[in-house]
Write a protein that holds these residues in place. Structure first.
Motif, PDB file in Angstrom:
ATOM      1  N   UNK A  79       0.879  -1.170   0.000  1.00  0.00           N
ATOM      2  CA  UNK A  79       0.000   0.000   0.000  1.00  0.00           C
ATOM      3  C   UNK A  79       0.919   1.223   0.000  1.00  0.00           C
ATOM      4  N   UNK A  80       1.110   1.833  -1.181  1.00  0.00           N
ATOM      5  CA  UNK A  80       2.073   2.918  -1.326  1.00  0.00           C
ATOM      6  C   UNK A  80       1.723   4.152  -0.505  1.00  0.00           C
ATOM      7  N   UNK A 127       6.227   4.084   4.429  1.00  0.00           N
ATOM      8  CA  UNK A 127       7.122   5.156   4.875  1.00  0.00           C
ATOM      9  C   UNK A 127       8.542   4.971   4.361  1.00  0.00           C
ATOM     10  N   UNK A 128       8.793   3.886   3.641  1.00  0.00           N
ATOM     11  CA  UNK A 128      10.115   3.649   3.069  1.00  0.00           C
ATOM     12  C   UNK A 128      11.187   3.374   4.104  1.00  0.00           C
ATOM     13  N   UNK A 129      10.824   2.715   5.190  1.00  0.00           N
ATOM     14  CA  UNK A 129      11.784   2.471   6.269  1.00  0.00           C
ATOM     15  C   UNK A 129      12.875   1.480   5.882  1.00  0.00           C
ATOM     16  N   UNK A 132      11.419   7.150  -2.074  1.00  0.00           N
ATOM     17  CA  UNK A 132      11.238   6.860  -0.658  1.00  0.00           C
ATOM     18  C   UNK A 132      10.171   5.826  -0.360  1.00  0.00           C
ATOM     19  N   UNK A 133       9.722   5.115  -1.370  1.00  0.00           N
ATOM     20  CA  UNK A 133       8.700   4.078  -1.198  1.00  0.00           C
ATOM     21  C   UNK A 133       9.293   2.716  -1.532  1.00  0.00           C
ATOM     22  N   UNK A 145       4.313  -0.067   9.665  1.00  0.00           N
ATOM     23  CA  UNK A 145       3.040   0.575   9.322  1.00  0.00           C
ATOM     24  C   UNK A 145       2.055  -0.400   8.680  1.00  0.00           C
ATOM     25  N   UNK A 146       2.414  -1.680   8.664  1.00  0.00           N
ATOM     26  CA  UNK A 146       1.538  -2.752   8.163  1.00  0.00           C
ATOM     27  C   UNK A 146       1.020  -2.477   6.755  1.00  0.00           C
ATOM     28  N   UNK A 147       1.919  -2.034   5.873  1.00  0.00           N
ATOM     29  CA  UNK A 147       1.482  -1.700   4.513  1.00  0.00           C
ATOM     30  C   UNK A 147       1.733  -2.821   3.509  1.00  0.00           C
TER      31      UNK A 147
END
Length: 63
Positions: free
Chosen positions: A7-8, A12-14, A31-32, A55-57
């Motif tokens: 889910x873009x 947060x691109x961690x 950053x994604x 962030x569970x994306x």
């Protein structure tokens, strides 16, 4: 077969997913995180990447 989907909007691109499965995920210049090799889950633990995303994306979905 299940493949990872990101889910873009939530990403947060961690880089956690890339650290766990570098053959599957890559954080790009924007950053994604992106799925660069959805079939690469055969050689790593994509479920660990899903479970570790702060962030569970990331979800695993049937192809």
């Amino acid at each position: 077969m299940k493949i990872p989907v990101i889910d873009f909007e939530a990403c947060e691109g961690c880089g956690t997913c890339e650290a766990i499965c570098p053959d599957v995920f890559k954080v790009k210049e924007d950053g994604k995180a992106y799925v660069v090799n959805p079939k690469g889950c055969e050689t790593c633990n994509c479920q660990e990447a899903v479970d570790s995303c702060p962030v569970e994306c990331i979800k695993m979905e049937e192809q």
